[in-house]
Design an enzyme around this catalytic site. Structure first.
Site, PDB file in Angstrom:
ATOM      1  N   ASP A   1     -15.811  -3.866  75.692  1.00  0.00           N
ATOM      2  CA  ASP A   1     -15.661  -5.191  76.247  1.00  0.00           C
ATOM      3  C   ASP A   1     -16.080  -6.191  75.529  1.00  0.00           C
ATOM      4  OD1 ASP A   1     -13.957  -3.641  77.948  1.00  0.00           O
ATOM      5  OD2 ASP A   1     -15.582  -3.775  79.719  1.00  0.00           O
TER       6      ASP A   1
ATOM      7  N   LYS B   1     -18.317  -6.490  87.831  1.00  0.00           N
ATOM      8  CA  LYS B   1     -16.980  -5.892  88.012  1.00  0.00           C
ATOM      9  C   LYS B   1     -16.781  -4.484  87.881  1.00  0.00           C
ATOM     10  CE  LYS B   1     -13.608  -6.185  84.808  1.00  0.00           C
ATOM     11  NZ  LYS B   1     -12.451  -4.861  84.842  1.00  0.00           N
ATOM     12  N   ASN B   2     -17.310  -3.778  86.883  1.00  0.00           N
ATOM     13  CA  ASN B   2     -16.985  -2.468  86.631  1.00  0.00           C
ATOM     14  C   ASN B   2     -17.928  -1.507  87.529  1.00  0.00           C
ATOM     15  OD1 ASN B   2     -15.134  -3.443  84.924  1.00  0.00           O
ATOM     16  ND2 ASN B   2     -16.207  -2.524  83.044  1.00  0.00           N
TER      17      ASN B   2
ATOM     18  N   ARG C   1      -4.026   3.741  77.681  1.00  0.00           N
ATOM     19  CA  ARG C   1      -4.862   3.911  78.883  1.00  0.00           C
ATOM     20  C   ARG C   1      -4.008   4.884  79.696  1.00  0.00           C
ATOM     21  NH1 ARG C   1      -7.580  -1.433  80.949  1.00  0.00           N
ATOM     22  NH2 ARG C   1      -9.452  -0.134  81.063  1.00  0.00           N
ATOM     23  N   PRO C   2      -3.786   6.012  79.270  1.00  0.00           N
ATOM     24  CA  PRO C   2      -3.602   7.185  80.049  1.00  0.00           C
ATOM     25  C   PRO C   2      -4.673   7.718  81.077  1.00  0.00           C
ATOM     26  CG  PRO C   2      -4.162   8.020  77.899  1.00  0.00           C
ATOM     27  CD  PRO C   2      -4.516   6.858  77.809  1.00  0.00           C
ATOM     28  N   ILE C   3      -4.356   8.466  82.108  1.00  0.00           N
ATOM     29  CA  ILE C   3      -5.075   9.189  82.864  1.00  0.00           C
ATOM     30  C   ILE C   3      -5.089  10.461  82.818  1.00  0.00           C
ATOM     31  CG2 ILE C   3      -4.711   7.301  84.620  1.00  0.00           C
ATOM     32  CD1 ILE C   3      -3.008   8.983  86.229  1.00  0.00           C
TER      33      ILE C   3
ATOM     34  N   ARG D   1      -5.885  -1.054  86.654  1.00  0.00           N
ATOM     35  CA  ARG D   1      -6.062   0.539  86.315  1.00  0.00           C
ATOM     36  C   ARG D   1      -7.214   1.089  86.924  1.00  0.00           C
ATOM     37  NH1 ARG D   1      -5.679   4.067  82.302  1.00  0.00           N
ATOM     38  NH2 ARG D   1      -7.454   5.179  82.004  1.00  0.00           N
TER      39      ARG D   1
ATOM     40  N   CYS E   1      -4.783  -4.233  82.145  1.00  0.00           N
ATOM     41  CA  CYS E   1      -4.805  -5.284  80.813  1.00  0.00           C
ATOM     42  C   CYS E   1      -4.164  -4.243  79.883  1.00  0.00           C
ATOM     43  CB  CYS E   1      -5.987  -5.561  80.293  1.00  0.00           C
ATOM     44  SG  CYS E   1      -6.996  -6.763  81.034  1.00  0.00           S
TER      45      CYS E   1
ATOM     46  N   LEU F   1      -7.296  12.627  81.297  1.00  0.00           N
ATOM     47  CA  LEU F   1      -8.541  13.441  81.525  1.00  0.00           C
ATOM     48  C   LEU F   1      -8.695  13.248  83.138  1.00  0.00           C
ATOM     49  CD1 LEU F   1     -10.420  11.414  78.542  1.00  0.00           C
ATOM     50  CD2 LEU F   1      -9.486  13.712  78.753  1.00  0.00           C
TER      51      LEU F   1
ATOM     52  N   ILE G   1     -12.660   2.365  70.717  1.00  0.00           N
ATOM     53  CA  ILE G   1     -12.339   3.005  72.137  1.00  0.00           C
ATOM     54  C   ILE G   1     -10.958   2.698  72.526  1.00  0.00           C
ATOM     55  CG2 ILE G   1     -13.047   2.824  74.673  1.00  0.00           C
ATOM     56  CD1 ILE G   1     -15.199   3.665  72.754  1.00  0.00           C
TER      57      ILE G   1
ATOM     58  N   ARG H   1      -9.521 -12.177  86.658  1.00  0.00           N
ATOM     59  CA  ARG H   1      -9.440 -10.835  87.175  1.00  0.00           C
ATOM     60  C   ARG H   1     -11.111 -10.380  87.069  1.00  0.00           C
ATOM     61  NH1 ARG H   1      -4.600  -7.068  85.721  1.00  0.00           N
ATOM     62  NH2 ARG H   1      -6.039  -5.627  86.999  1.00  0.00           N
TER      63      ARG H   1
HETATM   64  C1  UD1 Z   1     -13.969   1.283  81.718  1.00  0.00           C
HETATM   65  C2  UD1 Z   1     -14.004  -0.011  82.079  1.00  0.00           C
HETATM   66  C3  UD1 Z   1     -13.664  -0.872  80.898  1.00  0.00           C
HETATM   67  C4  UD1 Z   1     -14.194  -0.609  79.443  1.00  0.00           C
HETATM   68  C5  UD1 Z   1     -13.986   0.896  79.246  1.00  0.00           C
HETATM   69  C6  UD1 Z   1     -14.804   1.424  78.282  1.00  0.00           C
HETATM   70  C7  UD1 Z   1     -13.860  -0.279  84.385  1.00  0.00           C
HETATM   71  C8  UD1 Z   1     -13.004  -0.822  85.617  1.00  0.00           C
HETATM   72  N1  UD1 Z   1     -13.279  -0.428  83.160  1.00  0.00           N
HETATM   73  O1  UD1 Z   1     -12.448   1.496  81.702  1.00  0.00           O
HETATM   74  O2  UD1 Z   1     -13.874  -2.528  81.138  1.00  0.00           O
HETATM   75  O3  UD1 Z   1     -13.483  -1.065  78.439  1.00  0.00           O
HETATM   76  O4  UD1 Z   1     -14.714   1.740  80.489  1.00  0.00           O
HETATM   77  O5  UD1 Z   1     -16.196   1.091  78.373  1.00  0.00           O
HETATM   78  O6  UD1 Z   1     -15.023   0.322  84.661  1.00  0.00           O
HETATM   79  N2  UD1 Z   1      -8.693   7.729  77.991  1.00  0.00           N
HETATM   80  C9  UD1 Z   1      -7.832   8.879  77.833  1.00  0.00           C
HETATM   81  N3  UD1 Z   1      -7.227   9.624  79.046  1.00  0.00           N
HETATM   82  C10 UD1 Z   1      -7.971   9.373  80.125  1.00  0.00           C
HETATM   83  C11 UD1 Z   1      -8.902   8.308  80.335  1.00  0.00           C
HETATM   84  C12 UD1 Z   1      -9.147   7.505  79.122  1.00  0.00           C
HETATM   85  O7  UD1 Z   1      -7.087   9.066  76.854  1.00  0.00           O
HETATM   86  O8  UD1 Z   1      -7.492   9.955  81.098  1.00  0.00           O
HETATM   87  C13 UD1 Z   1      -9.025   6.794  76.899  1.00  0.00           C
HETATM   88  C14 UD1 Z   1      -8.414   5.642  77.030  1.00  0.00           C
HETATM   89  O9  UD1 Z   1      -7.231   5.321  76.685  1.00  0.00           O
HETATM   90  C15 UD1 Z   1      -9.593   4.808  76.101  1.00  0.00           C
HETATM   91  C16 UD1 Z   1     -10.849   5.857  76.232  1.00  0.00           C
HETATM   92  O10 UD1 Z   1     -10.359   6.984  76.761  1.00  0.00           O
HETATM   93  O11 UD1 Z   1      -9.000   4.795  74.698  1.00  0.00           O
HETATM   94  C17 UD1 Z   1     -11.975   4.910  77.204  1.00  0.00           C
HETATM   95  O12 UD1 Z   1     -11.311   4.749  78.345  1.00  0.00           O
HETATM   96  P1  UD1 Z   1     -12.301   5.016  79.565  1.00  0.00           P
HETATM   97  O13 UD1 Z   1     -13.774   5.269  79.403  1.00  0.00           O
HETATM   98  O14 UD1 Z   1     -11.676   5.833  80.768  1.00  0.00           O
HETATM   99  O15 UD1 Z   1     -11.997   3.370  80.145  1.00  0.00           O
HETATM  100  P2  UD1 Z   1     -11.728   2.858  81.511  1.00  0.00           P
HETATM  101  O16 UD1 Z   1     -12.494   3.778  82.519  1.00  0.00           O
HETATM  102  O17 UD1 Z   1     -10.420   2.823  81.596  1.00  0.00           O
END
Ligand code: UD1
Length: 418
Positions: free
Chosen positions: A304, A22-23, A121-123, A92, A116, A125, A326, A396
Site C-alpha cells: 500500500d 481503515k484496514n 483480486r480474486p476471492i 472489496r 480499487c 482463497l 503483491i 475511501r
Molecule cells: C488487504 C488490504 C490492502 C492491502 C493488502 C495486502 C484491507 C481492507 N485491504 O487487501 O490494503 O494492499 O491486504 O497487504 O485490509 N489473492 C488471491 N486470491 C484470494 C485472495 C487474494 O489470489 O482469494 C491475491 C490478491 O489478488 C493479491 C494477493 O493475494 O494479489 C494479496 O491479497 P490479500 O492479502 O488478500 O489482500 P486484501 O485482503 O484484498
C-alpha cells in the site's frame, strides 16, 4: 466529487496525528455482527469505505449510531443473510462480511466484490478455505451461496498469506465446538487488532501476529467496547510527504514498529528518523538517494505504500528498482507522475525510476486510493500548481488528508464539483 489544488514547493513542518486504521476497522465492523449484541468502536476513521460498510450492516438489519469517530452497532435484530449486490460491488472488503454472517447464521449469499483497480483480486482463497472447514458453496447462481451444518476441526495451510482470506477464515470459525489451525497465516498488525477485538468479545483466537493462528470455537459472545489501532499506511503517507518536501515533521499516534520497513527505507534514502513511544520525527538535511524496494507480506515493505514511496524516489538521486510482489497492476499511478517530469519504465513486476532534480506541476487524474495519494505528494513537491481530480478513491481511505497536510504547512485546498 472534488479535487485538490496544490501549490507545490513548501517544505512541510510541524506536527499532526494519524487516524484509526481503515484496514483494521473494516473487518472489525464486520466481526461486530457475529455476537448479536452491542459493539462500541472508538477511533473509527470517517472515510468512505467505513460509510459503505456501515450501509451494508444497516441493510442487513443492524442498528447503527455514528458520532464522529465513535460507532455503535447493535446487531441483535439482524436477520438478513444476503449482502446487496450494489453495495458488494463498491467495496472489496465486503467479502469479509460474508465470513461474519456465515458464523452467525450458518448461511450467506453474496456476489463477487468490487474495489480499487490494482489487479484481478480474486476471492478463490476465501472460498477454498470455507470449503476446507466444511462450508458448502454453490457458485452457479447470481449470488455465491454458502451454508453448513457444522464447522469441522481442521489444520489449514494457506497457499499464500492473504490478509482478507485469513480474516475471513478466522471470522467463519469463531462460533461452534471446532478447533481450526491456520498455518502460513497473514501476520499484519490489522489481523492482531481483529483478534484482540474478537477475544475481548469472548472469542478464543491465539497466535495472531505469527504465521500460525488457532481458533477454538465458542458458543456465545458478549457486548464489547474497543479502540481501533492507528493507521500505519496513513502514518507512512504523512512521513513520505515530509520526506518528498524536504521537511521536518512529527507524526503523532503512530506505533513505530508497525512501519519499521518504511522507516528503514526512509533512513536509507538519507532521511533522519527519531522515534518516541507514539510518535515519529522525520527531517531531511541532505539530498536524498535512490533505494530499491520489494513489496512483501508483513513484516515486509507494504504494497500500500509502494506508490507513495516510488513517487518519493522520482526525485531521489540515482536509479531505484521497485519490485511489486503483491498486486500485478499497482504501477498505474506512475503514468500520471511521468506527466510531471518523472523518469520511469515498467518491466513486468518491476518499476525502474531514474531520479530527476524536480517535478513540475500538472493536472492529474487519480487512478486508485494509494495512487491518488501519491499524486498529492508529487503535487506537494512540484514547482507550480497541481490539480488532482477524481478523488473518489482517495476519500475511501484517508480521513481529512488535506486538513492534516495543511496542519503541516502545505498549500492544498479542496475544490468541490470536479
Ligand atoms: C488487504 C488490504 C490492502 C492491502 C493488502 C495486502 C484491507 C481492507 N485491504 O487487501 O490494503 O494492499 O491486504 O497487504 O485490509 N489473492 C488471491 N486470491 C484470494 C485472495 C487474494 O489470489 O482469494 C491475491 C490478491 O489478488 C493479491 C494477493 O493475494 O494479489 C494479496 O491479497 P490479500 O492479502 O488478500 O489482500 P486484501 O485482503 O484484498
Amino acid at each position: 466529487m472534488y479535487s485538490y489544488i496544490i501549490k507545490g514547493g513548501k517544505k512541510l513542518h510541524g506536527e499532526t496525528f494519524v487516524s484509526g486504521s481503515k484496514n483494521a476497522s473494516l473487518p472489525i465492523l464486520a466481526a461486530s455482527i457475529i455476537s448479536g449484541k452491542t459493539t462500541k468502536l472508538y477511533n473509527v476513521p470517517d472515510i468512505e469505505d467505513v460509510r459503505i460498510t456501515l450501509q451494508i450492516l444497516r441493510e442487513l438489519g443492524c442498528k447503527i449510531k455514528k458520532e464522529k469517530n465513535k460507532v455503535t452497532i447493535n446487531s441483535r435484530y439482524m436477520t438478513k443473510t444476503v449482502i446487496p449486490e450494489n453495495l458488494m460491488r463498491k467495496l472489496r472488503s465486503s467479502v469479509i462480511i460474508a465470513g461474519a454472517i456465515i458464523a452467525r447464521f450458518k448461511n450467506v449469499q453474496f456476489s463477487y466484490p468490487g474495489g480499487c483497480d490494482i489487479g484481478s483480486r480474486p476471492i478463490n482463497l476465501h472460498l477454498e478455505n470455507f470449503k476446507k472447514i466444511g462450508i458448502k458453496i454453490d457458485e452457479n447462481t447470481r449470488y455465491i451461496e454458502c451454508k453448513y451444518d457444522k464447522i469441522e476441526t481442521k489444520n489449514i495451510v494457506l497457499d499464500f498469506p492473504s490478509v482478507g482470506a485469513t480474516e475471513n477464515l478466522i471470522l467463519a470459525s469463531i462460533l461452534g465446538n471446532q478447533e481450526i489451525t491456520i498455518s502460513n497465516a497473514a501476520m499484519e498488525p490489522e489481523i492482531v487488532d481483529l483478534a484482540c477485538f474478537l477475544n475481548r468479545m469472548g472469542a478464543k483466537v491465539y497466535g495472531a501476529g505469527t504465521n500460525i493462528i488457532k481458533i477454538k470455537g465458542v458458543t456465545t459472545l458478549k457486548n464489547v467496547s474497543y479502540k481501533i489501532m492507528p493507521d500505519r499506511i496513513e502514518a507512512g503517507t504523512l512521513l513520505i510527504a515530509g520526506a518528498i518536501t524536504g521537511g521536518m515533521i512529527k507524526i503523532n499516534g503512530v506505533i513505530p514498529e508497525h512501519i519499521s520497513p518504511v522507516l528503514d527505507k526512509l533512513e536509507e534514502t538519507g532521511c533522519e528518523i527519531k522515534l518516541s513511544k507514539n510518535a515519529v520525527y522525520l527531517s531531511v538535511n541532505k539530498k536524498l538517494k535512490a533505494v530499491n524496494i520489494k513489496t512483501m507480506p508483513y513484516p515486509g515493505f507494504p504494497t500500500d505504500l509502494q506508490p507513495l514511496f516510488s513517487t518519493l524516489l522520482t526525485i531521489c538521486e540515482g536509479t531505484s528498482i521497485i519490485s511489486e510482489n503483491i498486486f500485478e497492476n499497482r504501477f498505474k499511478f506512475i503514468q500520471e507522475i511521468q506527466r510531471m517530469g518523472a523518469k520511469a519504465t515498467i518491466e513486468g513486476k518491476t518499476l525502474i525510476i531514474k531520479g530527476v532534480k524536480k517535478l513540475h506541476s500538472a493536472d492529474l487524474e487519480s487512478t486508485d486510493l494509494r495512487g491518488g495519494a501519491s499524486m498529492v505528494l508529487a503535487g506537494l513537491c512540484a514547482k507550480g500548481t497541481t490539480k488532482v481530480s477524481n478523488l473518489k478513491y482517495l476519500i475511501r481511505g484517508y480521513e481529512n488528508l488535506d486538513i492534516k497536510l495543511r496542519e503541516l504547512g502545505a498549500d492544498i485546498i479542496r475544490k468541490e464539483g470536479e
